[in-house]
Design a protein around this motif. Structure first.
Motif, PDB file in Angstrom:
ATOM      1  N   ARG B 281     -14.036   9.123 -86.403  1.00 31.16           N
ATOM      2  CA  ARG B 281     -13.317   9.043 -85.121  1.00 31.16           C
ATOM      3  C   ARG B 281     -14.373   8.708 -84.085  1.00 31.16           C
ATOM      4  O   ARG B 281     -15.570   8.769 -84.362  1.00 31.16           O
ATOM      5  N   GLU B 282     -13.916   8.382 -82.878  1.00 25.65           N
ATOM      6  CA  GLU B 282     -14.918   8.077 -81.868  1.00 25.65           C
ATOM      7  C   GLU B 282     -14.500   8.581 -80.499  1.00 25.65           C
ATOM      8  O   GLU B 282     -13.310   8.770 -80.219  1.00 25.65           O
ATOM      9  N   VAL B 294     -19.729   7.863 -79.437  1.00 26.05           N
ATOM     10  CA  VAL B 294     -20.067   8.869 -80.442  1.00 26.05           C
ATOM     11  C   VAL B 294     -19.097   8.715 -81.601  1.00 26.05           C
ATOM     12  O   VAL B 294     -17.878   8.695 -81.388  1.00 26.05           O
ATOM     13  N   VAL B 295     -19.614   8.579 -82.811  1.00 28.53           N
ATOM     14  CA  VAL B 295     -18.756   8.543 -84.000  1.00 28.53           C
ATOM     15  C   VAL B 295     -18.983   9.828 -84.784  1.00 28.53           C
ATOM     16  O   VAL B 295     -20.108  10.316 -84.893  1.00 28.53           O
ATOM     17  N   TYR B 296     -17.883  10.357 -85.341  1.00 27.02           N
ATOM     18  CA  TYR B 296     -17.959  11.678 -85.974  1.00 27.02           C
ATOM     19  C   TYR B 296     -16.785  11.830 -86.927  1.00 27.02           C
ATOM     20  O   TYR B 296     -15.783  11.123 -86.829  1.00 27.02           O
ATOM     21  N   TYR B 297     -16.915  12.790 -87.821  1.00 32.56           N
ATOM     22  CA  TYR B 297     -15.806  13.167 -88.693  1.00 32.56           C
ATOM     23  C   TYR B 297     -14.832  14.035 -87.902  1.00 32.56           C
ATOM     24  O   TYR B 297     -15.237  14.740 -86.976  1.00 32.56           O
ATOM     25  N   PRO B 298     -13.549  14.025 -88.284  1.00 32.27           N
ATOM     26  CA  PRO B 298     -12.546  14.770 -87.499  1.00 32.27           C
ATOM     27  C   PRO B 298     -12.910  16.235 -87.261  1.00 32.27           C
ATOM     28  O   PRO B 298     -12.723  16.755 -86.180  1.00 32.27           O
ATOM     29  N   GLY B 326     -33.562   0.978 -72.151  1.00 36.49           N
ATOM     30  CA  GLY B 326     -33.714  -0.367 -72.681  1.00 36.49           C
ATOM     31  C   GLY B 326     -34.176  -1.364 -71.641  1.00 36.49           C
ATOM     32  O   GLY B 326     -33.939  -2.572 -71.826  1.00 36.49           O
ATOM     33  N   LYS B 327     -34.789  -0.866 -70.585  1.00 43.01           N
ATOM     34  CA  LYS B 327     -35.188  -1.742 -69.472  1.00 43.01           C
ATOM     35  C   LYS B 327     -33.987  -2.583 -69.010  1.00 43.01           C
ATOM     36  O   LYS B 327     -34.118  -3.761 -68.704  1.00 43.01           O
ATOM     37  N   SER B 328     -32.843  -1.959 -69.025  1.00 49.48           N
ATOM     38  CA  SER B 328     -31.577  -2.568 -68.605  1.00 49.48           C
ATOM     39  C   SER B 328     -31.101  -3.696 -69.510  1.00 49.48           C
ATOM     40  O   SER B 328     -30.175  -4.424 -69.154  1.00 49.48           O
ATOM     41  N   LEU B 329     -31.695  -3.811 -70.698  1.00 49.33           N
ATOM     42  CA  LEU B 329     -31.282  -4.887 -71.602  1.00 49.33           C
ATOM     43  C   LEU B 329     -30.356  -4.409 -72.705  1.00 49.33           C
ATOM     44  O   LEU B 329     -29.825  -5.202 -73.473  1.00 49.33           O
ATOM     45  N   TYR B 330     -30.178  -3.093 -72.829  1.00 45.56           N
ATOM     46  CA  TYR B 330     -29.301  -2.567 -73.863  1.00 45.56           C
ATOM     47  C   TYR B 330     -28.037  -2.017 -73.185  1.00 45.56           C
ATOM     48  O   TYR B 330     -28.087  -0.986 -72.516  1.00 45.56           O
ATOM     49  N   PRO B 331     -26.906  -2.670 -73.371  1.00 50.25           N
ATOM     50  CA  PRO B 331     -25.693  -2.170 -72.717  1.00 50.25           C
ATOM     51  C   PRO B 331     -25.012  -1.027 -73.471  1.00 50.25           C
ATOM     52  O   PRO B 331     -24.107  -0.401 -72.926  1.00 50.25           O
ATOM     53  N   HIS B 332     -25.437  -0.806 -74.721  1.00 48.09           N
ATOM     54  CA  HIS B 332     -24.730   0.177 -75.543  1.00 48.09           C
ATOM     55  C   HIS B 332     -25.674   1.222 -76.103  1.00 48.09           C
ATOM     56  O   HIS B 332     -26.868   0.971 -76.289  1.00 48.09           O
ATOM     57  N   LEU B 333     -25.071   2.379 -76.396  1.00 45.82           N
ATOM     58  CA  LEU B 333     -25.798   3.439 -77.098  1.00 45.82           C
ATOM     59  C   LEU B 333     -24.803   4.125 -78.021  1.00 45.82           C
ATOM     60  O   LEU B 333     -23.693   4.473 -77.588  1.00 45.82           O
ATOM     61  N   THR B 334     -25.196   4.304 -79.277  1.00 54.17           N
ATOM     62  CA  THR B 334     -24.305   4.944 -80.250  1.00 54.17           C
ATOM     63  C   THR B 334     -24.936   6.230 -80.743  1.00 54.17           C
ATOM     64  O   THR B 334     -26.131   6.265 -81.056  1.00 54.17           O
ATOM     65  N   VAL B 335     -24.118   7.262 -80.799  1.00 55.47           N
ATOM     66  CA  VAL B 335     -24.548   8.555 -81.343  1.00 55.47           C
ATOM     67  C   VAL B 335     -23.730   8.814 -82.597  1.00 55.47           C
ATOM     68  O   VAL B 335     -22.492   8.730 -82.550  1.00 55.47           O
ATOM     69  N   VAL B 336     -24.397   9.089 -83.698  1.00 52.26           N
ATOM     70  CA  VAL B 336     -23.705   9.304 -84.969  1.00 52.26           C
ATOM     71  C   VAL B 336     -23.858  10.771 -85.362  1.00 52.26           C
ATOM     72  O   VAL B 336     -24.980  11.262 -85.516  1.00 52.26           O
ATOM     73  N   ILE B 337     -22.720  11.451 -85.488  1.00 49.42           N
ATOM     74  CA  ILE B 337     -22.763  12.821 -86.008  1.00 49.42           C
ATOM     75  C   ILE B 337     -22.569  12.704 -87.512  1.00 49.42           C
ATOM     76  O   ILE B 337     -21.484  12.327 -87.988  1.00 49.42           O
TER      77      ILE B 337
END
Lengths: 306, 633
Positions: B281-282, B294-298, B326-337
């Motif tokens: 889920r996210e 953030v992606v994670y199990y239910p 990211g010096k403003s060059l990375y628009p995304h961040l992902t967190v994985v549980i």
């Protein structure tokens, strides 16, 4: 006292108990205040026995108070400070006083439990009796019920410890897989332990009011009484535990507000807490006596033999 | 907008002309509205990073049944040095898990951070075919017994300024996840880390004068790679949710065989990791212009919320302290549980993605394992993903700076506490101290494989974090800010070494701090224990150890006098204080957290009666409860 006189006194008290069988629960709860001997003796016993080891441990730790970090641990509950202190060579407290306190801990605890058991017999007899007992009657009640109450206490401790221990281990094991289920098991174990503790407590009230010293008989009668008086008993025990909780939170909140060196207000609050908590426990036991006494139809009520 | 000068020059006309007054009011109102509609504060000026060095285009398909991945890769390497490159070197990290006999597994004793290798579920990677872009076949030569490092000879060296592209067909078998990468949950979870043939780093410097900086995969070691662009197409079964480094294409491509191909692209990154599961889920949130997912199990929803909260709290702090994410060059961040039986994949950082382990979810909420892990791994987005130091040769540079940042962020967000249960609190800094004082004389410098696992933790994490904290408390926050922001700004998208950090430190903080930090802590084994030895009519203080950090001593003589502060230079091993002081406190501000023993830094002349009485009262209560046995019944 001459035997005839004793029999007359017993008959009078029997008649008083018989009439008071129709008294409400409130009347028994009030007896904790109206007949404060048990309460006072309980507090004096606990405090008297605790003073010795408390003073010994204070003497053992007194040199540590030269270290401000030690005061910080006590004042702020900082594990940082505690870990620094434990890892340090600075704190060499303890010595002979601490060792003495630790050596005396178990014997004093056993002595306290034994005196408590004796005290419980006299206290419950006083709550059950139609009139307040004499000092001699109080003491004799304590000796009369000492064996039975000690057996019930030991049995209760074993059962509560066993059930509680198994439930705790199971809860921890299950928690790793399913935290929610782990909490459910822990809660159920706690409730079961509480039920067993109540059962042995009611058994003491049953023993005394039924004048029965057979442990298994009183346990059976206590189980029947718990079913019969389930709701009022639940209210009594639950209410008592709820009061414990509120009292604990209130006292902790107050004590945490006080700086470490404000020892006198802290002492007053803590001792007031201890006294009230003792009173709640005795009220629970007095209430149990009242509930058991009220089941007149189930018991073949006998005079309290003194 | 009207010219304010005209108003000043002709105030009478303003008063005499109410229409102009009204016009001014309208203009003022419009300005306010304009301000209210202003865009959210930007992350700062985007940086122009250097040209890509190592770029990859990968098309791969993963089979969850067999845990295998087949891939086609075009890998491009640009020679940014003045020395021709005669060969190409690739890391094949997954081969470290092909049997219990590999160097990695022998060094680690078959486990990492408590998670064990499953010999029935090994991992490996094989280059099936490799050729230049013009079709010239190339030969792979292993450089170590485990084939975690291979070399490919080129027909012609790559000239300075030129690039070379090779096409690689490869097959990878993922192990059961225990060390960062692999599958779990019966195959319903996969984390792809270090999963493709990856270039080493070609360097031209004093240490590696025209050579590949690449080592066989050691147990303690992490990774080192160049910046580049990744274009990755991953084919998975339908219904699988995927998260990866970089930006996902808006739509995935459904294939005739029931699979789905997901495409990602990432620029100016040193690695590409991905994860997938049909159970994910996210939850998302925008934090300072960054899309955090953030992606994670239910059943891990509560964990995910906490990790997101911690990330959202720390990201603005790191932005303020070091520079834009990211010096403003990375628009995304992902967190994985990661799910519970993939705990070995937790607690790891990759560009624009990091993982949080499941262990924190098993602890009560008053133990902030989830938070500290999220805050720490987020810190690596600055120190490792953007300032890309060599984690194999100088592991303290990324872990030490990141853990220092973690201490600081935990202080700001949670009063420093990693645990705060029933009124007892324990800080992340104190946790590091406990580890540090086991072997305080461990130098920070050294390759990852130079240390055993305990000393690795001290040299790489605890000691540098404590050392940087000591620097901050010694020089002050403002000066520390200057040092950190200069370092990050100057070496973003670069590979600084310790000597580069030293130069920045000396430039911003001065020679004295730099000397004790580098010579005594990084390269040396100096330690320090300052203590009050005796205190009666006179106080005697001692310094033991070579670590030279000057400090102060606060002396209290009587209740009426104000305390006196004395300087204690580090070239004075013993200090004597006359005048029957009542209380002596060394380093009262607590700046030198590297002091081996903090408990002996303060002493009273006599036991404190008030504390003693407070103690007696508490012991009385304790023994009353103990003897009564009815504390809860």
């Amino acid at each position: 006292m001459v035997e005839n006189d004793e029999r007359q006194m017993v008959n009078a008290e029997w008649q008083t108990v018989d009439r008071e069988r129709r008294m409400g629960l409130g009347a028994y709860l009030r007896r904790v205040i109206e007949r404060p001997r048990g309460w006072a003796l309980s507090y004096l016993l606990t405090t008297g026995l605790a003073l010795g080891p408390a003073l010994l441990m204070t003497l053992a730790w007194a040199p540590l108070t030269r270290h401000p970090l030690f005061s910080q641990i006590l004042a702020t509950r900082s594990v940082d400070a505690l870990s620094d202190f434990v890892m340090s060579g600075a704190g060499n407290g303890g010595g002979i006083w601490g060792t003495l306190a630790l050596l005396l801990a178990f014997p004093i605890w056993v002595l306290a439990r034994l005196i408590w058991t004796w005290l419980e017999g006299g206290t419950l007899a006083e709550y059950a009796a139609g009139q307040p007992l004499s000092w001699r009657a109080f003491a004799q009640a304590g000796w009369r019920w000492f064996g039975a109450f000690l057996t019930l206490n030991l049995l209760g401790a074993v059962l509560v410890g066993g059930v509680g221990g198994v439930a705790l281990l199971l809860a921890v094991f299950v928690y790793m897989r399913s935290p929610a289920l782990g909490w459910v098991i822990a809660g159920a174990g706690l409730a079961l332990a509480g039920l067993i503790a109540t059962w042995t407590e009611v058994a003491r009230a049953v023993a005394l009011t039924q004048n029965q010293r057979g442990v298994f008989q009183v346990l059976g009668a206590a189980a029947r009484a718990m079913v019969r008086q389930a709701l009022p008993l639940a209210a009594l025990v639950g209410g008592g535990l709820a009061l414990y909780g509120l009292l604990y939170l209130a006292h902790r909140w107050l004590v945490d507000l006080l700086p470490l060196h404000w020892w006198l207000p802290t002492l007053l609050i803590q001792q007031a807490y201890t006294i009230v908590r003792l009173g709640i426990r005795l009220a629970r036991q007095a209430g149990q006596v009242g509930l058991v006494t009220a089941i007149a139809a189930w018991y073949d009520t006998k005079a309290i033999m003194i | 907008m009207s010219n304010p000068k005209s108003k000043i020059q002709n105030p009478k006309s303003k008063i005499q002309n109410p229409k102009s007054k009204i016009r001014c009011l309208w203009l003022a109102l419009l300005c306010c509205v304009g301000l209210l509609r202003a865009p959210a504060p930007s992350l700062g000026q985007a940086t122009v990073p250097p040209p890509d060095v190592a770029s990859y285009t990968i098309v791969a398909a993963y089979d969850p049944q067999t845990h295998t991945l087949t891939g086609q890769q075009t890998a491009m390497y640009h020679n940014h040095t003045t020395v021709p490159i005669p060969t190409l070197v690739f890391h094949l990290y997954l081969n470290a898990f092909r049997s219990a006999e590999t160097l990695w597994l022998r060094e680690s004793d078959l486990r990492l951070r408590g998670y064990s290798f499953d010999p029935n579920a090994p991992g490996w990677i094989r280059i099936d075919q490799i050729a230049l872009a013009d079709g010239t076949a190339l030969t792979v030569k292993p450089l170590d017994d485990d084939e975690t490092l291979v070399e490919v000879a080129l027909p012609q060296p790559v000239a300075p300024g030129a690039s070379v592209s090779v096409d690689i067909a490869f097959t990878a078998q993922f192990p059961k996840a225990f060390a960062r990468t692999g599958w779990a949950d019966g195959g319903d979870f996969i984390f792809g880390g270090q999963w493709f043939p990856k270039f080493g780093v070609w360097e031209e410097n004093e240490r590696h004068g025209g050579a590949w900086n690449a080592y066989p995969f050691h147990a303690n070691s992490e990774f080192y790679a160049d910046f580049g662009r990744y274009d990755v197409a991953l084919t998975l079964p339908q219904g699988w949710v995927i998260a990866a480094t970089g930006t996902a294409a808006p739509t995935a491509k459904a294939n005739a065989d029931g699979t789905v191909t997901h495409t990602f692209s990432a620029e100016h990154v040193i690695d590409f990791a991905w994860t997938a599961s049909p159970k994910y889920r996210e939850m998302t949130r925008k934090v300072e212009g960054v899309d955090v997912r953030v992606v994670y199990y239910p059943r891990q929803r509560a964990m995910a919320r906490r990790a997101l909260q911690a990330t959202a709290g720390a990201l603005p702090l790191y932005h303020a302290w070091f520079g834009a994410y990211g010096k403003s060059l990375y628009p995304h961040l992902t967190v994985v549980i990661v799910p519970p039986d993939a705990g070995g994949a937790g607690g790891m950082e990759y560009p624009t993605l990091f993982t949080v382990g499941a262990l924190g979810g098993m602890m009560p909420a008053c133990v902030r394992m989830i938070e500290v892990e999220a805050v720490h791994e987020l810190g690596h987005q600055w120190f490792q993903s953007v300032v890309a130091t060599n984690e194999a040769e100088e592991p303290w540079l990324d872990e030490g700076f990141t853990d220092y940042a973690t201490i600081r962020a935990m202080n700001a967000l949670y009063d420093g506490a990693i645990m705060d249960c029933l009124g007892w609190n324990f800080s992340y800094l104190a946790m590091h101290r406990l580890q540090y004082i086991m072997y305080p004389d461990t130098p920070m410098a050294g390759a990852a494989w130079d240390f055993d696992s305990l000393q690795y933790g001290i040299a790489t994490y605890s000691k540098p974090a404590l050392a940087l904290t000591t620097v901050e408390r010694t020089v002050g926050e403002a000066a520390m800010q200057r040092f950190l922001s200069t370092y990050f700004d100057r070496y973003a998208f670069a590979h600084p070494r310790a000597e580069d950090v030293r130069a920045v430190m000396e430039e911003t903080l001065g020679a004295e701090v730099t000397t004790w930090f580098f010579e005594q802590l990084v390269h040396g084994n100096a330690t320090l224990d300052m203590r009050v030895v005796t205190l009666d009519e006179q106080a005697t203080l001692e310094r033991e150890g070579d670590l030279c950090i000057p400090t102060t001593v606060r002396v209290t003589r009587s209740g009426r006098q104000a305390p006196e502060t004395l300087a204690w230079p580090c070239d004075t091993p013993t200090l004597t204080i006359d005048g029957a002081p009542r209380l002596v406190e060394i380093d009262p501000a607590g700046a030198i957290v590297l002091d081996r023993d903090l408990a002996n830094n303060q002493l009273r002349r006599a036991p404190d009666p008030a504390t003693g009485a407070g103690l007696a009262v508490r012991w009385l209560r304790f023994w009353q409860d103990f003897l009564w046995g009815g504390a809860v019944w």
